[in-house]
Motif scaffolding. Structure first.
Motif, PDB file in Angstrom:
ATOM      1  N   UNK A  58      -9.566  12.212  -3.019  1.00 12.13           N
ATOM      2  CA  UNK A  58     -10.986  12.408  -2.700  1.00 12.13           C
ATOM      3  C   UNK A  58     -11.315  13.894  -2.562  1.00 12.13           C
ATOM      4  N   UNK A  59     -10.407  14.671  -1.979  1.00 12.43           N
ATOM      5  CA  UNK A  59     -10.629  16.113  -1.851  1.00 12.43           C
ATOM      6  C   UNK A  59     -10.687  16.786  -3.222  1.00 12.43           C
ATOM      7  N   UNK A  60      -9.805  16.374  -4.132  1.00 14.19           N
ATOM      8  CA  UNK A  60      -9.811  16.943  -5.480  1.00 14.19           C
ATOM      9  C   UNK A  60     -11.111  16.605  -6.199  1.00 14.19           C
ATOM     10  N   UNK A  61     -11.576  15.366  -6.030  1.00 10.58           N
ATOM     11  CA  UNK A  61     -12.819  14.950  -6.677  1.00 10.58           C
ATOM     12  C   UNK A  61     -13.991  15.766  -6.145  1.00 10.58           C
ATOM     13  N   UNK A  89       0.853  -1.189   0.000  1.00  6.76           N
ATOM     14  CA  UNK A  89       0.000   0.000   0.000  1.00  6.76           C
ATOM     15  C   UNK A  89       0.885   1.234   0.000  1.00  6.76           C
ATOM     16  N   UNK A  90       0.384   2.308  -0.588  1.00  2.00           N
ATOM     17  CA  UNK A  90       1.075   3.590  -0.447  1.00  2.00           C
ATOM     18  C   UNK A  90       0.358   4.457   0.586  1.00  2.00           C
ATOM     19  N   UNK A  91      -0.612   3.870   1.282  1.00  2.00           N
ATOM     20  CA  UNK A  91      -1.219   4.536   2.420  1.00  2.00           C
ATOM     21  C   UNK A  91      -2.465   5.337   2.110  1.00  2.00           C
ATOM     22  N   UNK A  92      -3.203   5.720   3.160  1.00  2.00           N
ATOM     23  CA  UNK A  92      -4.493   6.388   2.984  1.00  2.00           C
ATOM     24  C   UNK A  92      -4.410   7.885   2.680  1.00  2.00           C
ATOM     25  N   UNK A  93      -3.267   8.506   2.939  1.00  2.00           N
ATOM     26  CA  UNK A  93      -3.203   9.953   2.738  1.00  2.00           C
ATOM     27  C   UNK A  93      -3.384  10.321   1.271  1.00  2.00           C
ATOM     28  N   UNK A  94      -2.777   9.545   0.365  1.00  2.00           N
ATOM     29  CA  UNK A  94      -2.932   9.828  -1.065  1.00  2.00           C
ATOM     30  C   UNK A  94      -4.387   9.676  -1.481  1.00  2.00           C
ATOM     31  N   UNK A  95      -5.066   8.657  -0.934  1.00  2.00           N
ATOM     32  CA  UNK A  95      -6.493   8.472  -1.243  1.00  2.00           C
ATOM     33  C   UNK A  95      -7.305   9.658  -0.749  1.00  2.00           C
ATOM     34  N   UNK A  96      -6.963  10.162   0.434  1.00  2.00           N
ATOM     35  CA  UNK A  96      -7.675  11.316   0.963  1.00  2.00           C
ATOM     36  C   UNK A  96      -7.481  12.550   0.111  1.00  2.00           C
ATOM     37  N   UNK A  97      -6.250  12.733  -0.400  1.00  2.00           N
ATOM     38  CA  UNK A  97      -5.975  13.898  -1.248  1.00  2.00           C
ATOM     39  C   UNK A  97      -6.742  13.809  -2.563  1.00  2.00           C
ATOM     40  N   UNK A 100      -7.703  12.955 -11.564  1.00  2.00           N
ATOM     41  CA  UNK A 100      -7.314  11.820 -12.398  1.00  2.00           C
ATOM     42  C   UNK A 100      -5.805  11.633 -12.433  1.00  2.00           C
ATOM     43  N   UNK A 101      -5.070  12.745 -12.465  1.00  2.00           N
ATOM     44  CA  UNK A 101      -3.614  12.635 -12.526  1.00  2.00           C
ATOM     45  C   UNK A 101      -3.052  12.086 -11.216  1.00  2.00           C
ATOM     46  N   UNK A 102      -3.533  12.604 -10.085  1.00  2.00           N
ATOM     47  CA  UNK A 102      -3.026  12.132  -8.800  1.00  2.00           C
ATOM     48  C   UNK A 102      -3.477  10.704  -8.529  1.00  2.00           C
ATOM     49  N   UNK A 103      -4.721  10.404  -8.852  1.00  2.00           N
ATOM     50  CA  UNK A 103      -5.210   9.029  -8.668  1.00  2.00           C
ATOM     51  C   UNK A 103      -4.422   8.056  -9.538  1.00  2.00           C
ATOM     52  N   UNK A 104      -4.225   8.405 -10.817  1.00  2.00           N
ATOM     53  CA  UNK A 104      -3.484   7.527 -11.717  1.00  2.00           C
ATOM     54  C   UNK A 104      -2.066   7.292 -11.247  1.00  2.00           C
ATOM     55  N   UNK A 105      -1.407   8.352 -10.773  1.00  2.00           N
ATOM     56  CA  UNK A 105      -0.046   8.204 -10.271  1.00  2.00           C
ATOM     57  C   UNK A 105      -0.034   7.337  -9.011  1.00  2.00           C
TER      58      UNK A 105
END
Length: 306
Positions: free
Chosen positions: A265-268, A255-263, A277-282
Motif C-alpha cells: 500500500x505504501x508503494x502504491x 495468511x502471510x500477514x498484514x505487514x506485506x499488505x501495508x508495504x 506490482x512486483x511485491x503484491x504479486x509475490x
C-alpha cells in the motif's frame, strides 16, 4: 466519464456506477463512454443503455473514444448536424431461454466414485492456529511460472533475436525474486500463519455436511455436479449419510500477514507502481505457496501423502 474494464467483475462495477449516477440525478449531465476487454458493444448499447438515464456509448479503442468525445462536444455546443452515432441493435432479439425439464434419471444422485476407500484417521478434531511459519519452509512451493508470467508479466520478445522467456527468467525474474525475498525477510514483512482443522462429516446428495463431535449438523457446503460424463461432485468423495459411517474433512485458511499488505500500500501511494506490482504479486503467490505447503502437511497427518 470514461470507464475501462479489463475483468468481467468490471462490468458489474460499471453497472453499479451507472445506477449510482442515476440515483444522484447526475445521468443527464454526464455522458458515459465504456470500453475494455470485458465489454461488448451490444452489452453497453443495449443492456446498460436501458439502465442509464443519460447517454452511454461503447468505444472499441481509444480512437473511437476520441471520435465519441468530438461528437459529444459538438452536440453540446449545438453545432448544426452534430449527432451521436446510432446505438447498435442486436442481430437476434434477446429472449429468456426456456430450459427443458430435466429427466428424473438424467443425472444420478451420486457418481461412481468409490465408497470403500479407507477413511483416514484425523490427528485431532477441531481447529488449531499455527503462527510464525518460517519462509524457508514454504518458499520451495512457490510457483515461479505463475509469478513471472501471471503476476509480473514476463514475456518472450516478439522480435527475432530478442530474449526468450527462459532468458528473461534468468536475467530478470530470479534476480528480482531473490532481492524481494531478501527484503521480505530482513524487513520482517512476513507473518505467515495458518488456521486449520479436521471435522467429522458425511455427504447428502450434492452437500457436504460438517458435523460437530456429537454428530449434529454444524454447517453444509453445496457443490455443483457435472451435467455430463461421470456426473462428478465434490461431495461424492466423502461417505454418504446412508452408509452409517462418518468421514473426515480437513479445512484450512492461510495468511502471510498484514505487514506485506501495508508495504504494498505504501508503494502504491508513492506511485511506485512497478515495485508495487512486483511485491503484491509475490505476496499473492507466497500465500498460494503457503496453502500448498500446508495442504501437503495435512495429507501427511492424515496418512495419505503418497
Amino acid at each position: 466519464i470514461g470507464m475501462s474494464g479489463l475483468l468481467v467483475k468490471s462490468t458489474v462495477i460499471m453497472k453499479e456506477n451507472l445506477e449510482e449516477l442515476n440515483r444522484r440525478g447526475m445521468a443527464t449531465d454526464y455522458p458515459v463512454i465504456l470500453g475494455g476487454a470485458a465489454l461488448t458493444r451490444a452489452y453497453v448499447e443495449q443492456d446498460l443503455h436501458e439502465i442509464y438515464q443519460g447517454e452511454v456509448r461503447y468505444a472499441r479503442d481509444a480512437f473511437e473514444g476520441l471520435r465519441l468525445m468530438d461528437a459529444l462536444v459538438a452536440v453540446k455546443r449545438g453545432i448544426p448536424g452534430a449527432v451521436l452515432p446510432e446505438l447498435k441493435q442486436r442481430r437476434v432479439a434477446r429472449r429468456t431461454p426456456v430450459l427443458p425439464e430435466p429427466e428424473e434419471d438424467a443425472a444420478p444422485v451420486r457418481s461412481d466414485v468409490a465408497t470403500d476407500v479407507p477413511i483416514p484417521t484425523a490427528p485431532f478434531l477441531g481447529t488449531r492456529v499455527v503462527k510464525g511459519i518460517p519462509l524457508r519452509e514454504y518458499a520451495g512451493w512457490l510457483d515461479e511460472d505463475a509469478l513471472f508470467k501471471g503476476q509480473w508479466g514476463l514475456k518472450a520478445s516478439r522480435t527475432d533475436g530478442g530474449p526468450g522467456y527462459e532468458d528473461l527468467v534468468e536475467s530478470q525474474g530470479r534476480p528480482r525474486l531473490r532481492g524481494l525475498l531478501d527484503r521480505l525477510h530482513t524487513d520482517n514483512l512476513l507473518e505467515a500463519a495458518v488456521v486449520y482443522g479436521y471435522f467429522p462429516c458425511h455427504s447428502e446428495g450434492n452437500d457436504l455436511v460438517i458435523l460437530d463431535e456429537d454428530g449434529k449438523e454444524r454447517t453444509r457446503f453445496t457443490f455443483p455436479r457435472q451435467r455430463r460424463g461421470r456426473h462428478l461432485c465434490l461431495a461424492d468423495f466423502f461417505r454418504p449419510a446412508e452408509s452409517g459411517e462418518t468421514d473426515i474433512v480437513a479445512l484450512q485458511t492461510v495468511t502471510i500477514g498484514p505487514r506485506a499488505s501495508g508495504a504494498t500500500a505504501e508503494l502504491f501511494a508513492a506511485d511506485a507502481y512497478r515495485d508495487y506490482l512486483e511485491l503484491h504479486g509475490l505476496s499473492v503467490q507466497l500465500a498460494e505457496a503457503l496453502a500448498e505447503y500446508w495442504h501437503a502437511r495435512v495429507r501427511t497427518e492424515l496418512g495419505i501423502a503418497d
